[in-house]
Write an enzyme that holds these catalytic residues in place. Structure first.
Site, PDB file in Angstrom:
ATOM      1  N   CYS A   1      48.375  -0.662  16.970  1.00 13.19           N
ATOM      2  CA  CYS A   1      49.516  -1.376  17.810  1.00 13.19           C
ATOM      3  C   CYS A   1      49.353  -2.578  18.031  1.00 13.19           C
ATOM      4  CB  CYS A   1      50.145  -0.370  18.759  1.00 13.19           C
ATOM      5  SG  CYS A   1      49.402  -0.358  19.984  1.00 13.19           S
TER       6      CYS A   1
ATOM      7  N   HIS B   1      40.903   2.531  24.408  1.00 10.91           N
ATOM      8  CA  HIS B   1      40.489   4.254  23.788  1.00 10.91           C
ATOM      9  C   HIS B   1      39.684   5.350  22.446  1.00 10.91           C
ATOM     10  CE1 HIS B   1      41.988   5.702  27.805  1.00 10.91           C
ATOM     11  NE2 HIS B   1      40.487   5.028  27.888  1.00 10.91           N
TER      12      HIS B   1
ATOM     13  N   HIS C   1      44.802  -1.613  29.131  1.00 11.47           N
ATOM     14  CA  HIS C   1      45.293  -0.715  30.094  1.00 11.47           C
ATOM     15  C   HIS C   1      45.949  -1.102  30.873  1.00 11.47           C
ATOM     16  CE1 HIS C   1      42.177   1.270  28.233  1.00 11.47           C
ATOM     17  NE2 HIS C   1      43.272   2.594  27.338  1.00 11.47           N
TER      18      HIS C   1
ATOM     19  N   CYS D   1      48.331  -4.676  27.811  1.00 12.51           N
ATOM     20  CA  CYS D   1      48.625  -5.539  26.884  1.00 12.51           C
ATOM     21  C   CYS D   1      50.158  -5.028  27.641  1.00 12.51           C
ATOM     22  CB  CYS D   1      49.003  -3.797  26.599  1.00 12.51           C
ATOM     23  SG  CYS D   1      50.999  -3.227  25.028  1.00 12.51           S
TER      24      CYS D   1
ATOM     25  N   GLU E   1      46.302   3.430  32.513  1.00 11.15           N
ATOM     26  CA  GLU E   1      47.250   2.814  32.828  1.00 11.15           C
ATOM     27  C   GLU E   1      47.578   2.571  34.488  1.00 11.15           C
ATOM     28  OE1 GLU E   1      51.976   2.818  30.874  1.00 11.15           O
ATOM     29  OE2 GLU E   1      49.811   2.896  29.402  1.00 11.15           O
TER      30      GLU E   1
ATOM     31  N   CYS F   1      56.676   2.702  25.505  1.00  6.42           N
ATOM     32  CA  CYS F   1      56.435   1.267  24.296  1.00  6.42           C
ATOM     33  C   CYS F   1      56.622   2.002  22.890  1.00  6.42           C
ATOM     34  CB  CYS F   1      54.390   1.132  24.435  1.00  6.42           C
ATOM     35  SG  CYS F   1      53.784   1.849  22.885  1.00  6.42           S
TER      36      CYS F   1
ATOM     37  N   SER G   1      45.475   8.702  25.417  1.00  6.43           N
ATOM     38  CA  SER G   1      47.258   9.332  25.684  1.00  6.43           C
ATOM     39  C   SER G   1      47.516  10.050  24.728  1.00  6.43           C
ATOM     40  CB  SER G   1      47.684   9.044  27.324  1.00  6.43           C
ATOM     41  OG  SER G   1      48.635   9.322  27.529  1.00  6.43           O
TER      42      SER G   1
ATOM     43  N   SER H   1      45.187   3.510  18.712  1.00 10.38           N
ATOM     44  CA  SER H   1      43.933   2.729  19.239  1.00 10.38           C
ATOM     45  C   SER H   1      42.701   2.911  18.017  1.00 10.38           C
ATOM     46  CB  SER H   1      43.146   2.977  20.834  1.00 10.38           C
ATOM     47  OG  SER H   1      43.822   3.475  21.128  1.00 10.38           O
TER      48      SER H   1
END
Length: 326
Positions: free
Chosen positions: A29, A58, A91, A113, A143, A212, A241, A284
């Protein structure tokens, strides 16, 4: 959908052709892409080594690639020597971390982010308005630790499930807000938020969706292919996650799903007796790993690959000041 692309039949293995549905969007992303670029540009600008607090994203492949380029990954500022730059992961970090870096005179670059930073700002505004915040997320995730650390201890309460909502006993139910981690299950989060709104009708929430766009899009893409697949492979790390949520989404729709990190992790038994396989990747995971997994499948079965597109992504985030020139 793209036109199916036939791939050469391998030697041995099951002779029946296997259709492979590749979900799109998948993989990197904008926030992940930005964070990796920040580390690369920091090494370019400052020279190696550049220290990174926690894995920048991650994914072991990404981390090892950056290590080879001169990044050193640590879990605390205490492991960072004086006089070298440090990058904070995508994070996000508690406010105490940059404060400690400044107290030591360390140069730091924040690769959080922007969509996580947005949640941090929302938390600050709600706190300033005198509201107690109910934060929906997974305990222990970086996060979540970073978001809870934006405010004084006790200003936020973490909930992980609908059952947790039933156990809440806020001192002032009329002055509550909720926020969410950005990489949660869309469906689970909707259920938790509904439970919060039912129990606390005066609770306020963000104007837009905290989960997101990339997390939502990748879950929607899995939903689009799950009913057509006998099995789904999700490429991502076990501590990612958003990748774990993709496995859950597929399995809730009745499609067996497996999380893998590399092509070598693909169990040949998963391919026996099936006619359609789905493949996706967490936010990721780089595209090179998607190709690696498809190649591993093609080594076992003759495949016809088809990309199923459910959304187009054009998001780009700006780099921090001082790195654009690099």
């Amino acid at each position: 959908m793209t036109t199916p692309d036939p791939i050469t039949r391998p030697e041995g293995g099951e002779t029946r052709e296997l259709k492979v549905l590749v979900a799109a969007p998948r993989g990197f992303c904008a926030g992940v892409d930005r964070a990796i670029r920040i580390v690369e540009l920091a090494i370019e600008r400052f020279g190696a080594p550049v220290y990174v607090r926690h894995e920048i994203v991650h994914n072991r492949y990404v981390v090892e690639s950056l290590k080879a380029g001169g990044a050193i990954f640590v879990e605390s500022l205490g492991q960072v020597p004086d006089g070298v730059p440090v990058v904070f992961s995508a994070h996000g970090v508690p406010k105490a971390v940059p404060a400690k870096a400044e107290a030591r005179g360390l140069d730091y670059i924040d690769a959080t982010c922007p969509l996580v930073s947005k949640v941090h700002r929302q938390a600050e505004r709600a706190h300033e308005a005198g509201r107690h915040i109910i934060f929906v997320g997974h305990a222990g995730h970086p996060e979540v630790i970073g978001t809870l650390g934006q405010l004084p201890e006790g200003a936020m309460t973490l909930v992980e499930s609908v059952d947790d909502v039933a156990g809440l006993s806020p001192s002032n139910p009329e002055m509550l807000s909720f926020l969410t981690q950005t990489t949660l299950s869309v469906d689970d989060t909707r259920d938790i938020v509904t439970a919060l709104q039912h129990r606390f009708p005066a609770i306020s929430g963000p104007r837009g969706e905290d989960i997101c766009y990339a997390t939502s899009n990748r879950q929607d893409a899995v939903k689009a292919i799950a009913g057509k697949c006998d099995r789904i492979i999700v490429i991502g790390a076990p501590n990612s996650s958003n990748s774990l949520r993709l496995v859950e989404v597929a399995e809730r729709l009745g499609t067996p799903a497996h999380l893998v990190q590399r092509g070598v992790d693909v169990d040949p038994a998963w391919l026996d007796g099936i006619s359609t396989l789905g493949i996706t990747a967490g936010a990721s995971a780089p595209e090179t790993l998607v190709r690696e997994v498809i190649d591993a499948v093609a080594a076992r079965r003759s495949i016809v690959e088809e990309v199923v597109i459910t959304a187009e992504e054009n998001m780009v985030f700006k780099l921090p000041r001082g790195l654009e020139a690099a």
